[in-house]
Write an enzyme that holds these catalytic residues in place. Structure first.
Site, PDB file in Angstrom:
ATOM      1  N   HIS A 175     -26.423 -26.614 -64.494  1.00 47.49           N
ATOM      2  CA  HIS A 175     -25.629 -27.317 -65.505  1.00 47.49           C
ATOM      3  C   HIS A 175     -25.390 -28.934 -63.515  1.00 47.49           C
ATOM      4  O   HIS A 175     -25.369 -27.790 -63.600  1.00 47.49           O
ATOM      5  CB  HIS A 175     -24.409 -27.431 -66.284  1.00 47.49           C
ATOM      6  N   CYS A 249     -31.050 -30.972 -63.717  1.00 43.90           N
ATOM      7  CA  CYS A 249     -31.008 -32.527 -64.806  1.00 43.90           C
ATOM      8  C   CYS A 249     -30.881 -33.562 -63.657  1.00 43.90           C
ATOM      9  O   CYS A 249     -30.223 -33.440 -62.585  1.00 43.90           O
ATOM     10  CB  CYS A 249     -30.275 -32.451 -65.778  1.00 43.90           C
ATOM     11  N   ARG A 258     -35.775 -34.243 -63.607  1.00 39.58           N
ATOM     12  CA  ARG A 258     -35.186 -32.130 -62.703  1.00 39.58           C
ATOM     13  C   ARG A 258     -35.605 -33.093 -61.762  1.00 39.58           C
ATOM     14  O   ARG A 258     -36.204 -33.338 -61.273  1.00 39.58           O
ATOM     15  CB  ARG A 258     -35.872 -31.554 -63.004  1.00 39.58           C
TER      16      ARG A 258
END
Length: 271
Positions: A175, A249, A258
Site C-alpha cells: 500500500h 498505487c 501503478r
C-alpha cells in the site's frame, strides 16, 4: 376609522413550525453526517495505519526470534551510503552483467543454493524487506490479497513470480496510503539505493536500478521474469537476470495507476 387586525390562521402557524422543524432536523443531519465522515477519514488515514504498522512490527519481531537474528532497522549509515554510491557497478560485478544477467554458472549455483522454499504458506509472512533509505522494515507474505496481506501492513509477493535470490523477478506489492502504507515513499528511491530481503536461510541485497513513474494497473509485464512494461516498452529489461520489483498505487490516495521500482541482485549472504 376602522382598523383591520391581521388574523393568523392556525394552519399558517403549523406550516411555519413545520418548516422550522424541517430546517433544524436537516441541519442536525448534516452535522451528524459530517462528524461520521470525519471519523471515517480519521479511521482510514490514522487508525488503520497505526494498527497495521503495529501488526507488521510484531510480525517482523516474531520472524527475527524464529531466525535467531535480530535486525537493525533505521536510516542508512556510512557503509550503506557508500554501497549506494557504487550500486550499479557492484550489482553488475556480483550479480551479473549490466542487464541483470546471472553471470557465471558458479554464481548461479551460489545464488540458488539458499533460495527460500518454493511455496511459502499462503498469506503468511516468511521474509523481511528492508529499505535503509526509507527506514522501512516490513514483513513479506505470500499473495497480494488486501484483507489477508496488504491491509495488515505487509508487503505481498506476487504469486507466480520468483522467490528472493532466484533467477527471474521477485515481485512484491504494498500500500502507498493507509493500512501501514509501507511503499508510500518508494518514489524517493534512486539508483544505487539498497533493498534487503531476509529469509530464514539468507540475506539478499538488491540495488535499485530504475523507476517507472506511472503505468496502467493492468501492466502485467512489469512483474514478468524479465520485467518490461507492455504499456511503456522503453521501461524495463531485455535480458534474464536476478531482479526485484516493487509496485504500488499512484497518484497518492488513488488506485488509478501503478508506480514501479526495479532493482538487481547485488549480493547474498547465507545465515
Amino acid at each position: 376609522m376602522r382598523v383591520r387586525v391581521p388574523v393568523v390562521r392556525h394552519s399558517t402557524l403549523r406550516r411555519r413550525a413545520l418548516r422550522r422543524r424541517v430546517l433544524w432536523t436537516g441541519g442536525e443531519l448534516l452535522v451528524t453526517v459530517g462528524v461520521v465522515l470525519l471519523l471515517l477519514v480519521v479511521h482510514q488515514l490514522w487508525w488503520t495505519n497505526r494498527q497495521a504498522q503495529h501488526n507488521a512490527d510484531r510480525e517482523v519481531r516474531a520472524l527475527e526470534r524464529e531466525w535467531g537474528a535480530p535486525g537493525t532497522p533505521g536510516p542508512a549509515g556510512p557503509s550503506e551510503r557508500a554501497e549506494g554510491a557504487e550500486g550499479t557497478e557492484r550489482a553488475e560485478t556480483e550479480a551479473g552483467d549490466g542487464d541483470g544477467s546471472a553471470g557465471s554458472p558458479e554464481r548461479e549455483r551460489r545464488a540458488g543454493s539458499t533460495d527460500t522454499p518454493a511455496a511459502p504458506r499462503w498469506s503468511r509472512a516468511y521474509a523481511v524487506l528492508t529499505i535503509p533509505r526509507l527506514g522501512l522494515r516490513v514483513p513479506v507474505a505470500e499473495g497480494v490479497g488486501k484483507r489477508d496481506v496488504l491491509n495488515k501492513g505487509y508487503v505481498g509477493h506476487y504469486k507466480g513470480s520468483q522467490q528472493p535470490g532466484q533467477a527471474g523477478n521477485f515481485a512484491v506489492a504494498g500500500h502507498r496510503n493507509t493500512h501501514g502504507e509501507p511503499f508510500r515513499y518508494i518514489n524517493r528511491l534512486r539508483p544505487g539505493d539498497t533493498v534487503r530481503v531476509e529469509t530464514a536461510s539468507a540475506v539478499f541485497t538488491y540495488a535499485v536500478d530504475r523507476t517507472l513513474p506511472r503505468t496502467s494497473a493492468r501492466d502485467g509485464g512489469v512483474i514478468d521474469p524479465v520485467p518490461r512494461s507492455t504499456v511503456r516498452p522503453s521501461y524495463g529489461y531485455s535480458q534474464p537476470g536476478y531482479y526485484i520489483t516493487l509496485t504500488t498505487c499512484t497518484p497518492e490516495y488513488t488506485s488509478t495507476y501503478r508506480l514501479v521500482v526495479w532493482g538487481k541482485l547485488r549480493s547474498m549472504k547465507p545465515r
